[in-house]
Design an enzyme around this catalytic site. Sequence first.
Site, PDB file in Angstrom:
ATOM      1  CB  SER A 113      -5.021   5.505  -5.195  1.00  0.00           C
ATOM      2  OG  SER A 113      -4.855   5.139  -3.984  1.00  0.00           O
TER       3      SER A 113
ATOM      4  CG  HIS B 185     -10.409   5.918  -3.747  1.00  0.00           C
ATOM      5  ND1 HIS B 185     -10.060   7.221  -4.200  1.00  0.00           N
ATOM      6  CD2 HIS B 185      -9.151   5.713  -2.799  1.00  0.00           C
ATOM      7  CE1 HIS B 185      -8.650   7.544  -3.637  1.00  0.00           C
ATOM      8  NE2 HIS B 185      -8.225   6.615  -3.161  1.00  0.00           N
TER       9      HIS B 185
ATOM     10  CD  GLU C  82     -12.696   9.492  -6.141  1.00  0.00           C
ATOM     11  OE1 GLU C  82     -11.583   8.988  -5.806  1.00  0.00           O
ATOM     12  OE2 GLU C  82     -12.748  10.133  -7.021  1.00  0.00           O
TER      13      GLU C  82
ATOM     14  CG  ASN D 184      -5.866   9.666  -5.619  1.00  0.00           C
ATOM     15  OD1 ASN D 184      -5.221  10.718  -4.660  1.00  0.00           O
ATOM     16  ND2 ASN D 184      -6.076   8.627  -5.275  1.00  0.00           N
TER      17      ASN D 184
HETATM   18  N1  LIG Z   1      -1.906   5.957   1.083  1.00  0.00           N
HETATM   19  C1  LIG Z   1      -3.091   6.446   0.790  1.00  0.00           C
HETATM   20  O1  LIG Z   1      -2.940   7.748   0.957  1.00  0.00           O
HETATM   21  C2  LIG Z   1      -4.301   5.867   0.215  1.00  0.00           C
HETATM   22  C3  LIG Z   1      -5.519   6.691   0.027  1.00  0.00           C
HETATM   23  C4  LIG Z   1      -6.345   5.863  -0.222  1.00  0.00           C
HETATM   24  C5  LIG Z   1      -6.148   4.540  -1.170  1.00  0.00           C
HETATM   25  N2  LIG Z   1      -5.030   4.229  -0.986  1.00  0.00           N
HETATM   26  C6  LIG Z   1      -4.967   2.743  -1.778  1.00  0.00           C
HETATM   27  O2  LIG Z   1      -4.986   1.708  -0.900  1.00  0.00           O
HETATM   28  C7  LIG Z   1      -4.138   0.684  -1.058  1.00  0.00           C
HETATM   29  C8  LIG Z   1      -3.058   0.415  -0.098  1.00  0.00           C
HETATM   30  O3  LIG Z   1      -2.362   1.320   0.227  1.00  0.00           O
HETATM   31  P1  LIG Z   1      -1.616   1.766   1.746  1.00  0.00           P
HETATM   32  O4  LIG Z   1      -1.119   3.117   1.650  1.00  0.00           O
HETATM   33  O5  LIG Z   1      -2.418   0.877   2.704  1.00  0.00           O
HETATM   34  O6  LIG Z   1      -0.365   0.802   1.475  1.00  0.00           O
HETATM   35  P2  LIG Z   1       0.596   0.172   2.364  1.00  0.00           P
HETATM   36  O7  LIG Z   1       2.012  -0.069   1.744  1.00  0.00           O
HETATM   37  O8  LIG Z   1       0.786   0.984   3.769  1.00  0.00           O
HETATM   38  O9  LIG Z   1      -0.084  -1.280   2.406  1.00  0.00           O
HETATM   39  C9  LIG Z   1      -0.082  -2.345   1.681  1.00  0.00           C
HETATM   40  C10 LIG Z   1      -0.336  -3.687   2.329  1.00  0.00           C
HETATM   41  O10 LIG Z   1      -0.551  -4.549   1.221  1.00  0.00           O
HETATM   42  C11 LIG Z   1      -0.027  -5.760   1.738  1.00  0.00           C
HETATM   43  N3  LIG Z   1       0.107  -6.687   0.848  1.00  0.00           N
HETATM   44  C12 LIG Z   1       0.868  -6.896  -0.448  1.00  0.00           C
HETATM   45  N4  LIG Z   1       0.702  -7.781  -1.152  1.00  0.00           N
HETATM   46  C13 LIG Z   1      -0.482  -8.730  -0.546  1.00  0.00           C
HETATM   47  C14 LIG Z   1      -1.092  -9.797  -0.844  1.00  0.00           C
HETATM   48  N5  LIG Z   1      -0.800 -10.275  -1.954  1.00  0.00           N
HETATM   49  N6  LIG Z   1      -1.912 -10.140  -0.001  1.00  0.00           N
HETATM   50  C15 LIG Z   1      -2.430  -9.319   1.127  1.00  0.00           C
HETATM   51  N7  LIG Z   1      -1.607  -8.170   1.379  1.00  0.00           N
HETATM   52  C16 LIG Z   1      -0.930  -7.820   0.564  1.00  0.00           C
HETATM   53  C17 LIG Z   1       1.522  -5.438   2.300  1.00  0.00           C
HETATM   54  O11 LIG Z   1       2.103  -6.388   3.071  1.00  0.00           O
HETATM   55  C18 LIG Z   1       1.025  -4.090   2.861  1.00  0.00           C
HETATM   56  O12 LIG Z   1       0.889  -4.381   4.325  1.00  0.00           O
HETATM   57  C19 LIG Z   1      -3.595   0.926  -2.619  1.00  0.00           C
HETATM   58  O13 LIG Z   1      -4.354   0.522  -3.384  1.00  0.00           O
HETATM   59  C20 LIG Z   1      -3.585   2.494  -2.421  1.00  0.00           C
HETATM   60  O14 LIG Z   1      -3.516   3.080  -3.645  1.00  0.00           O
HETATM   61  C21 LIG Z   1      -3.888   4.573  -0.503  1.00  0.00           C
END
Ligand SMILES: NC(=O)c1ccc[n+]([C@@H]2O[C@H](COP(=O)([O-])OP(=O)(O)OC[C@H]3O[C@@H](n4cnc5c(N)ncnc54)[C@H](O)[C@@H]3O)[C@@H](O)[C@H]2O)c1
Length: 292
Positions: free
Chosen positions: A120, A141, A153, A191
């Site tokens: 993000s 993104h 994005e 963001n």
């Molecule tokens: N939440 C949102 O609204 C949103 C929107 C767009 C982008 N993002 C981005 O997407 C990414 C994930 O966010 P999320 O909301 O899904 O988080 P989340 O906490 O729901 O999921 C993250 C996952 O990553 C896993 N993980 C951690 N270390 C790991 C590794 N070494 N290998 C494999 N898996 C691993 C965790 O076990 C978890 O299941 C981040 O970079 C975030 O910035 C989030």
Amino acid sequence: MAEIKTVGVIGAGQMGSGIAHVCALAGYDVHLNDVAQEKLDQGLKTIERNMQRQVARGMIALDAMQAALPRIHISNDLGIVGKSDLIIEAATENEEIKKAIFRSLAPHLAEATLLASNTSSISITRLASTTDRPERFIGLHFMNPAPLMKLVEIIRGIATDVDTYETAARFAQSLGKTTANAEDFPAFIVNRVLVPMINEAIYTLYEGVGTVEAIDTAMRLGANHPMGPLELGDFIGLDTVLSIMNVLHEGLADSKYRPCPLLVKYVEAGWLGRKSGRGFYDYRGEVPVPTR
Ligand SMILES: NC(=O)c1ccc[n+]([C@@H]2O[C@H](COP(=O)([O-])OP(=O)(O)OC[C@H]3O[C@@H](n4cnc5c(N)ncnc54)[C@H](O)[C@@H]3O)[C@@H](O)[C@H]2O)c1
């Protein structure tokens, strides 16, 4: 232009499972990876439940769901995911975690494999520089929830080549998404605008200008936002909101991006929003109840 048939998704949380969902529906074979087996099992269940919901609402056909689900394979072995044509990293928003993933992935990659991050806010150029292929690395993104939100994005790092950009843009469009190009500056476009607004709403709460309910009602009805900013922070995940504020604060060195101390406190308490059951609202009962 590279041809994409198989997609690896690293991280099976809210975003990784959503990305796997849209890729499988669009006909790609998907390898979904996580370090935690329970996240993989949970991710697969979420995908199935969300697809069933889409069928019930007439958004997709039942046979599309039946064809898509078997295309998703779960695994905690990077060797399997590494064989994909395109790998989208969607793990926790933490630069060290992401860099470690790309380093561990390197020995498993084919020459032509494209790498993408769903980060993000973190610099695509910096993440790319930890790989052996910065020219075949890009930011893709997706928005949350990925199956419903129309935008992807696209962020090119300094070294991203034209072929990678065109393949990635065509891939996002093949998922039915509209793309917007952003330059590689902290938090990109969505963001950069959205998360400081959520942080400001938290300051508004912190300073006692309004209650959780008043702030969210004011922004829903007064600014016509579909969700109030505190509700939205809980939906994104307060740990992710804090990470993005830290990236903006450090990356742009401007005090206007200072994370609100109340946001820090919620994250330290493990009250991360919907995904942990509590944030600015408590989600453990029938209806969400404000926590302040
Ligand atoms: N939440 C949102 O609204 C949103 C929107 C767009 C982008 N993002 C981005 O997407 C990414 C994930 O966010 P999320 O909301 O899904 O988080 P989340 O906490 O729901 O999921 C993250 C996952 O990553 C896993 N993980 C951690 N270390 C790991 C590794 N070494 N290998 C494999 N898996 C691993 C965790 O076990 C978890 O299941 C981040 O970079 C975030 O910035 C989030």
